[in-house]
Design an enzyme around this catalytic site. Sequence first.
Site, PDB file in Angstrom:
ATOM      1  N   ASP A   1     -20.467  39.017  11.929  1.00 12.58           N
ATOM      2  CA  ASP A   1     -21.801  39.335  12.450  1.00 12.58           C
ATOM      3  C   ASP A   1     -22.129  38.304  13.504  1.00 12.58           C
ATOM      4  O   ASP A   1     -21.611  37.193  13.464  1.00 12.58           O
ATOM      5  CB  ASP A   1     -22.849  39.173  11.342  1.00 12.58           C
ATOM      6  CG  ASP A   1     -22.785  40.300  10.348  1.00 12.58           C
ATOM      7  OD1 ASP A   1     -22.315  41.372  10.723  1.00 12.58           O
ATOM      8  OD2 ASP A   1     -23.215  40.085   9.210  1.00 12.58           O
TER       9      ASP A   1
HETATM   10  P1  ATP Z   1     -25.913  41.033  13.698  1.00 16.31           P
HETATM   11  O1  ATP Z   1     -25.229  42.251  13.178  1.00 16.31           O
HETATM   12  O2  ATP Z   1     -25.244  40.333  14.782  1.00 16.31           O
HETATM   13  O3  ATP Z   1     -26.361  40.112  12.617  1.00 16.31           O
HETATM   14  P2  ATP Z   1     -28.410  41.980  13.659  1.00 16.31           P
HETATM   15  O4  ATP Z   1     -28.149  42.049  12.207  1.00 16.31           O
HETATM   16  O5  ATP Z   1     -29.472  41.086  14.101  1.00 16.31           O
HETATM   17  O6  ATP Z   1     -27.155  41.636  14.399  1.00 16.31           O
HETATM   18  P3  ATP Z   1     -29.865  44.242  13.507  1.00 16.31           P
HETATM   19  O7  ATP Z   1     -30.586  43.466  12.479  1.00 16.31           O
HETATM   20  O8  ATP Z   1     -29.300  45.562  13.181  1.00 16.31           O
HETATM   21  O9  ATP Z   1     -28.708  43.419  14.110  1.00 16.31           O
HETATM   22  O10 ATP Z   1     -30.852  44.351  14.706  1.00 16.31           O
HETATM   23  C1  ATP Z   1     -30.609  45.259  15.732  1.00 16.31           C
HETATM   24  C2  ATP Z   1     -31.798  45.315  16.649  1.00 16.31           C
HETATM   25  O11 ATP Z   1     -32.946  45.733  15.878  1.00 16.31           O
HETATM   26  C3  ATP Z   1     -32.165  43.973  17.242  1.00 16.31           C
HETATM   27  O12 ATP Z   1     -31.494  43.771  18.448  1.00 16.31           O
HETATM   28  C4  ATP Z   1     -33.645  44.125  17.467  1.00 16.31           C
HETATM   29  O13 ATP Z   1     -33.897  44.785  18.683  1.00 16.31           O
HETATM   30  C5  ATP Z   1     -34.084  45.048  16.344  1.00 16.31           C
HETATM   31  N1  ATP Z   1     -34.683  44.301  15.239  1.00 16.31           N
HETATM   32  C6  ATP Z   1     -34.129  43.298  14.552  1.00 16.31           C
HETATM   33  N2  ATP Z   1     -34.954  42.855  13.577  1.00 16.31           N
HETATM   34  C7  ATP Z   1     -36.060  43.616  13.656  1.00 16.31           C
HETATM   35  C8  ATP Z   1     -37.305  43.673  12.918  1.00 16.31           C
HETATM   36  N3  ATP Z   1     -37.549  42.873  11.905  1.00 16.31           N
HETATM   37  N4  ATP Z   1     -38.219  44.579  13.284  1.00 16.31           N
HETATM   38  C9  ATP Z   1     -37.988  45.410  14.295  1.00 16.31           C
HETATM   39  N5  ATP Z   1     -36.860  45.410  15.024  1.00 16.31           N
HETATM   40  C10 ATP Z   1     -35.901  44.528  14.723  1.00 16.31           C
END
Ligand code: ATP
Length: 907
Positions: free
Chosen positions: A341
């Site tokens: 990740d």
């Molecule tokens: P990685 O897989 O590298 O850990 P990640 O887990 O942060 O990435 P996600 O959590 O799926 O990936 O987030 C994807 C997208 O969703 C982010 O780029 C952001 O735009 C949005 N996002 C992340 N957290 C939130 C939240 N709490 N509320 C709303 N949107 C969010």
Amino acid sequence: MGSLQPQTRSTTDTHSQPWYRKSAEQVMIELQTSVTGLAPEEAEARLQRLGPNALPAKACDPIWLRFLRQFNNVLIYILLAAAVATALMGHWTDTLVIITVAVINAAIGFFQENKAEKSLAALRGMLSSTARVVRGGQKLEIDASQLVPGDIVVLRPGDKVPADVRLYEVHNLQLEESMLTGESLTVGKQSEALDHDAQLADRSNLAFSGTSVSAGNAKGVVIETGTATELGKINRMIAAVDEIETPLLRQIAQLGRRIFQLIAGMMAVLFIVGFFWHDFALGELSLSLISLAVASVPEGLPAIVSIILSLGVQRMANNKAIIRKLPTVETLGAMTVICSDKTGTLTMNEMTVKHVLIANTFYGVGGESYEPRGRITLAGATEAVDFAVHANLQAFIRAVDICNDSSLQCDEQGRWTVVGAPTEGALKVLARKADLAPVQVQRFGKIPFDSAYKYMARRCDVDGQRLIYLKGAPDVLLSMCEQQLGSNGPQPLDRAYWEREMSHIAEHGLRMLAAAYRPVSDAGTEISHADVRQGMIFLGVAGLMDPPRPEAIEAIAMCKQAGIQVKMITGDHPDTAVAIARMLGMGNDLRAMTGQELEQADDVALKSLAMQHSVFARTSPEHKLRLVRALQANGQVVGMTGDGVNDAPALKQADVGIAMGIKGTEVTKEAADMVLTDDNFSTITNAVREGRRVYDNLKKTVLFILPSNMAQGLLIVMAILVGAVVPLSPLQILWMNMATSTTLSFALAFEPGEPGMMRRLPRKAGESILNFYAVWRVLFVGGLLTAAAFLLESWMVADGQDTNHIRSMILHTLVTAQWAYLFNCRLQDQFSLNMALLRNGALLTVTLGLILLQCLIFYMPFMQTAFHTVPLSFGNWMVALGIGVLVFFAVELEKLVVRRWKARHSA
Ligand code: ATP
């Protein structure tokens, strides 16, 4: 509080109503609690009275039974047969010593097993689950064992429900209850009281201990803890650290059996040759054959192998990697791909909003980390903006502030931290920096954030105006909106503008998050996904900085050298992902494969695409499973990291499933083979290094022990074939195998990693420890030791020396030569006398231990009687040492030749 105890110990009490039939308010009154939770002192008092929220440890077999079980193995059968044979012949001392050895061996096995279990139990302790509670109005994370009835718990996706809970606030909560009800589909939950009696599976307002949250979130009151929970009633332990046997241990056990089968066949042939051809006396011949059996089985090996493995596990735990399954220690050394990740593992997971983009205007945000200090300015300006003029910026900030589950905290030292997700925390910090005029907010239903759909939504009243706020990944929100907020109010969405501007933000590696809103006319309080699919008005985008971890940059470089590919898998925007990957040194010529492309590719196409790409962006957790499978189809040994509940299947499928200890959910940790207590990528590389070291040392140990068994066996076979005196008695052989070999091989367990260890390719998975070269080495050294001992024996016999002296001398020579060979084994194919020699203090310790043991057997009268030894002279010691030195140089010469041959071969 007297009424508390009986009430909390029965959900199905016939006299009073069961919990699920009572309203949440009634439950709280009875348990004397409220939505702000118990006061900490009251929780403590209840804990004292009702005991911890834990199930009794699994009862294990009694000690005597576990000890007796140690006798149930081939080696002990051989020893016992030898004891019976010697007893029949009236060699009582031999019988006694053999039985003592059998008991000592069982004791070592017993001690070893106990120790392994204890260290696994300690690891279990390190993995103890936590619970999110509200106590005294504060959100806290506590050890789940500290929960008491009346506690308010918060449930999020991936949580293990820590006790039996009566839910009172539910947002799309889905639970997986199969461990209790056998139902594999997830079940939805709600908070209303039921008006009828219901079976366990239908008690829709209760969440049961040990079940897990698949989606949504909720709050509830703990009604039962420990053995009073439904799980406690069926008393099944939830996932524990298991699997003590590793592929290598299995290989070694199999090797032992093979050797024994071979020897059994050989014994039959030798019996015929010895008895009918050479007219050996039956007693003497039987003793020789028993010696042969005892000589050829590597008795000490299983114990030393498990010691090396558990030492490795302990070292890894000290280095922040907790191994949940012992075989993982070996698999780590063969890992060829690490899928990681991005957020929090490769990056710091400390978010700061750097930019805000609204229709036609670009803002900069000052300040670092979570301290809410810094100006919001127009791009390029230094003056803070006036929100009366920049109303749309104000609307954006309000949206991300209200549609937000996190909060900021400042400790006594003035350090600011976030309770909740760092992404959300950074938006709270932005709101604090903006310091907007206060408004009256009433919050209603919400759709919690989930990586699968990548947004969060909330229904609320702001100064009496009914609204839905939405925040999430910009590309997802853009596809949900048809309008944007412009300077004159809502206007048609200019998608091209947003995409162009966003790609500039992403180029700098900034993570992006957008917000949208919509006024609502109805007075409802609930919200569904359908509510955010129409009429939403796009507000703008925030660019968040999450810097790469400096140690991850080093670790990635190390992986490259070690022949391990690193793949970044992230939910972020492709451009953000590529920019971060560049900063991490993953390559300059990168292109991200998106989740959408991944979905369009079939399994065959994905097999090659998975190998070609290093960055996967806008992925959801289900994509991880397909990626692992695609990489495995290419013969790769895959490590996969994960934190969310939906990552669990991919972690299970991976060869090494790696869960995040801090960010990871309980469910993910349970599915993993290894848990990182610091969520840091470089911890994985350190574990790989340790895995390679452990495997090397195991291999060295096997290569160290086997030649000596071979030499002992060969000497006896030769003696019987030529009709000469058998050079070692069964007891002397036992001495070599159990005392000296085992003592010496301890030094290899502490051997530091070889210099080039992280510059060579990963070991081939499934490769037998006895590959072609290893077999050659065993034969070569075994042959060398046999030849040396045989020549010495022939010379001593020709010289007319006494049998006991000859045997003592052969024993000592073999032990000394094995000691010399220990130095050869330190390095697989380099010259062994290097400076690292001085760093392995264990070498000196085992050498001194060996001298002591040898003095014991040659100079203590009772040992002389038991082992038929005689005192050796200084000259004898020197002869043995001379032979040892010769063996050392012969093996070094062999290594040199093989090294040259390999170099020419690979050139
Ligand atoms: P990685 O897989 O590298 O850990 P990640 O887990 O942060 O990435 P996600 O959590 O799926 O990936 O987030 C994807 C997208 O969703 C982010 O780029 C952001 O735009 C949005 N996002 C992340 N957290 C939130 C939240 N709490 N509320 C709303 N949107 C969010």
